[in-house]
Write a protein that holds these residues in place. Structure first.
Motif, PDB file in Angstrom:
ATOM      1  N   ILE A  24     -39.444 -19.424  95.404  1.00  0.00           N
ATOM      2  CA  ILE A  24     -40.456 -18.924  96.082  1.00  0.00           C
ATOM      3  C   ILE A  24     -41.715 -19.001  95.136  1.00  0.00           C
ATOM      4  CG2 ILE A  24     -41.770 -16.650  96.636  1.00  0.00           C
ATOM      5  CD1 ILE A  24     -38.760 -15.922  97.838  1.00  0.00           C
ATOM      6  N   LEU A  25     -41.452 -18.884  93.836  1.00  0.00           N
ATOM      7  CA  LEU A  25     -42.699 -18.729  92.922  1.00  0.00           C
ATOM      8  C   LEU A  25     -43.018 -20.295  92.701  1.00  0.00           C
ATOM      9  CD1 LEU A  25     -43.810 -16.826  90.602  1.00  0.00           C
ATOM     10  CD2 LEU A  25     -42.023 -17.651  89.139  1.00  0.00           C
ATOM     11  N   LEU A  26     -42.074 -21.133  92.732  1.00  0.00           N
ATOM     12  CA  LEU A  26     -42.548 -22.630  92.487  1.00  0.00           C
ATOM     13  C   LEU A  26     -43.274 -23.128  93.925  1.00  0.00           C
ATOM     14  CD1 LEU A  26     -39.473 -24.037  90.713  1.00  0.00           C
ATOM     15  CD2 LEU A  26     -41.731 -23.503  89.685  1.00  0.00           C
ATOM     16  N   TYR A  27     -42.950 -22.659  94.979  1.00  0.00           N
ATOM     17  CA  TYR A  27     -43.637 -22.862  96.159  1.00  0.00           C
ATOM     18  C   TYR A  27     -44.955 -22.506  96.109  1.00  0.00           C
ATOM     19  CZ  TYR A  27     -44.766 -23.283 101.225  1.00  0.00           C
ATOM     20  OH  TYR A  27     -45.597 -23.709 102.301  1.00  0.00           O
ATOM     21  N   ALA A  28     -45.294 -21.216  95.675  1.00  0.00           N
ATOM     22  CA  ALA A  28     -46.391 -20.475  95.615  1.00  0.00           C
ATOM     23  C   ALA A  28     -47.445 -21.433  94.511  1.00  0.00           C
ATOM     24  CB  ALA A  28     -46.573 -19.004  95.305  1.00  0.00           C
ATOM     25  N   GLU A  29     -46.620 -21.669  93.485  1.00  0.00           N
ATOM     26  CA  GLU A  29     -47.615 -22.292  92.314  1.00  0.00           C
ATOM     27  C   GLU A  29     -48.181 -23.819  92.918  1.00  0.00           C
ATOM     28  OE1 GLU A  29     -49.033 -23.709  88.655  1.00  0.00           O
ATOM     29  OE2 GLU A  29     -48.781 -21.877  89.623  1.00  0.00           O
ATOM     30  N   TRP A  30     -47.365 -24.413  93.560  1.00  0.00           N
ATOM     31  CA  TRP A  30     -47.648 -25.902  94.059  1.00  0.00           C
ATOM     32  C   TRP A  30     -48.530 -25.698  95.172  1.00  0.00           C
ATOM     33  CZ3 TRP A  30     -45.145 -26.682  89.962  1.00  0.00           C
ATOM     34  CH2 TRP A  30     -44.955 -27.984  89.583  1.00  0.00           C
ATOM     35  N   HIS A  31     -48.696 -24.646  96.089  1.00  0.00           N
ATOM     36  CA  HIS A  31     -49.526 -24.695  97.333  1.00  0.00           C
ATOM     37  C   HIS A  31     -50.642 -23.725  96.986  1.00  0.00           C
ATOM     38  CE1 HIS A  31     -45.585 -26.323  98.803  1.00  0.00           C
ATOM     39  NE2 HIS A  31     -46.405 -26.855  99.645  1.00  0.00           N
TER      40      HIS A  31
ATOM     41  N   LEU B  81     -45.157 -13.418  90.460  1.00  0.00           N
ATOM     42  CA  LEU B  81     -44.114 -13.374  89.346  1.00  0.00           C
ATOM     43  C   LEU B  81     -43.709 -12.056  88.996  1.00  0.00           C
ATOM     44  CD1 LEU B  81     -42.666 -14.868  86.923  1.00  0.00           C
ATOM     45  CD2 LEU B  81     -44.718 -14.805  85.723  1.00  0.00           C
ATOM     46  N   VAL B  82     -44.525 -11.068  88.778  1.00  0.00           N
ATOM     47  CA  VAL B  82     -44.498  -9.669  88.423  1.00  0.00           C
ATOM     48  C   VAL B  82     -43.787  -8.921  89.327  1.00  0.00           C
ATOM     49  CG1 VAL B  82     -45.744  -7.563  88.108  1.00  0.00           C
ATOM     50  CG2 VAL B  82     -46.529  -9.615  86.870  1.00  0.00           C
ATOM     51  N   VAL B  83     -44.093  -8.936  90.559  1.00  0.00           N
ATOM     52  CA  VAL B  83     -43.153  -8.707  91.579  1.00  0.00           C
ATOM     53  C   VAL B  83     -41.743  -9.056  91.859  1.00  0.00           C
ATOM     54  CG1 VAL B  83     -43.025  -8.146  94.346  1.00  0.00           C
ATOM     55  CG2 VAL B  83     -45.238  -7.805  93.129  1.00  0.00           C
TER      56      VAL B  83
ATOM     57  N   ILE C 192     -42.039 -22.163  86.182  1.00  0.00           N
ATOM     58  CA  ILE C 192     -43.269 -22.754  86.088  1.00  0.00           C
ATOM     59  C   ILE C 192     -43.530 -23.738  85.102  1.00  0.00           C
ATOM     60  CG2 ILE C 192     -45.955 -22.624  86.414  1.00  0.00           C
ATOM     61  CD1 ILE C 192     -45.446 -19.836  87.914  1.00  0.00           C
ATOM     62  N   PRO C 193     -43.404 -23.258  83.857  1.00  0.00           N
ATOM     63  CA  PRO C 193     -43.672 -24.393  82.648  1.00  0.00           C
ATOM     64  C   PRO C 193     -42.713 -25.585  82.803  1.00  0.00           C
ATOM     65  CG  PRO C 193     -43.609 -22.360  81.882  1.00  0.00           C
ATOM     66  CD  PRO C 193     -43.327 -22.107  83.279  1.00  0.00           C
ATOM     67  N   PHE C 194     -41.486 -25.115  83.318  1.00  0.00           N
ATOM     68  CA  PHE C 194     -40.405 -26.328  83.411  1.00  0.00           C
ATOM     69  C   PHE C 194     -40.843 -27.065  84.692  1.00  0.00           C
ATOM     70  CE2 PHE C 194     -37.241 -23.858  80.657  1.00  0.00           C
ATOM     71  CZ  PHE C 194     -37.643 -24.574  79.412  1.00  0.00           C
ATOM     72  N   ALA C 195     -41.093 -26.749  85.637  1.00  0.00           N
ATOM     73  CA  ALA C 195     -41.526 -27.448  86.720  1.00  0.00           C
ATOM     74  C   ALA C 195     -42.682 -28.414  86.601  1.00  0.00           C
ATOM     75  CB  ALA C 195     -41.816 -26.581  87.968  1.00  0.00           C
ATOM     76  N   HIS C 196     -43.663 -27.859  85.834  1.00  0.00           N
ATOM     77  CA  HIS C 196     -44.885 -28.836  85.473  1.00  0.00           C
ATOM     78  C   HIS C 196     -44.289 -29.820  84.368  1.00  0.00           C
ATOM     79  CE1 HIS C 196     -48.429 -27.231  87.344  1.00  0.00           C
ATOM     80  NE2 HIS C 196     -47.898 -26.020  87.256  1.00  0.00           N
ATOM     81  N   LEU C 197     -43.460 -29.477  83.411  1.00  0.00           N
ATOM     82  CA  LEU C 197     -43.030 -30.488  82.529  1.00  0.00           C
ATOM     83  C   LEU C 197     -42.007 -31.478  83.189  1.00  0.00           C
ATOM     84  CD1 LEU C 197     -42.526 -31.248  79.453  1.00  0.00           C
ATOM     85  CD2 LEU C 197     -40.503 -29.816  79.606  1.00  0.00           C
ATOM     86  N   ALA C 198     -41.222 -31.038  84.188  1.00  0.00           N
ATOM     87  CA  ALA C 198     -40.644 -32.331  84.913  1.00  0.00           C
ATOM     88  C   ALA C 198     -41.522 -33.046  85.771  1.00  0.00           C
ATOM     89  CB  ALA C 198     -39.553 -31.806  85.862  1.00  0.00           C
TER      90      ALA C 198
END
Length: 113
Positions: A16-23, A34-36, A60-66
């Motif tokens: 869910i966090l990565l979906y929000a980060e990418w969208h 993230l906090v919730v 999030i950092p690992f997804a951006h790194l990949a």
């Protein structure tokens, strides 16, 4: 909460966090989410607060790194690879994730004593 249910919920929270980060390109939306999520999982399984904070804070950092290493699936809003300042901000996400997980776990840990 069983360990397998916790791991499944942790994976779902990271997704869910990565979906929000990418969208979305709104930092505050992702930070609030993230906090919730970290607080909810920290409350649900206080013994795993450290794992919750690390996994969600590093997702999030690992997804951006990949994405940066492979060139696959960059966020639509990202026009250039992350700068060193971007990496520093993403690494800092461990702090609010750990803080939220431990803050939510604290009452349940102390109520048991």
């Amino acid at each position: 909460m069983s360990k397998s249910l916790y791991v499944a919920l942790l994976a779902l929270a990271a997704a869910i966090l990565l979906y929000a980060e990418w969208h979305t390109d709104e930092v505050m939306v992702v930070l609030a989410l993230l906090v919730v999520l970290a607080a909810a999982l920290g409350l649900a399984r206080p013994a795993a607060a450290l794992a919750t904070g690390i996994v969600l804070g590093a997702a999030i950092p690992f997804a951006h790194l990949a994405s940066a290493l492979t060139g696959l699936y960059p966020p639509p809003y990202q026009l250039a690879p992350p700068s060193p300042a971007d990496w520093a901000v993403m690494a800092f996400l461990l702090v609010p994730a750990l803080a939220a997980a431990y803050a939510a776990a604290w009452p349940r840990r102390h109520a048991a004593n």
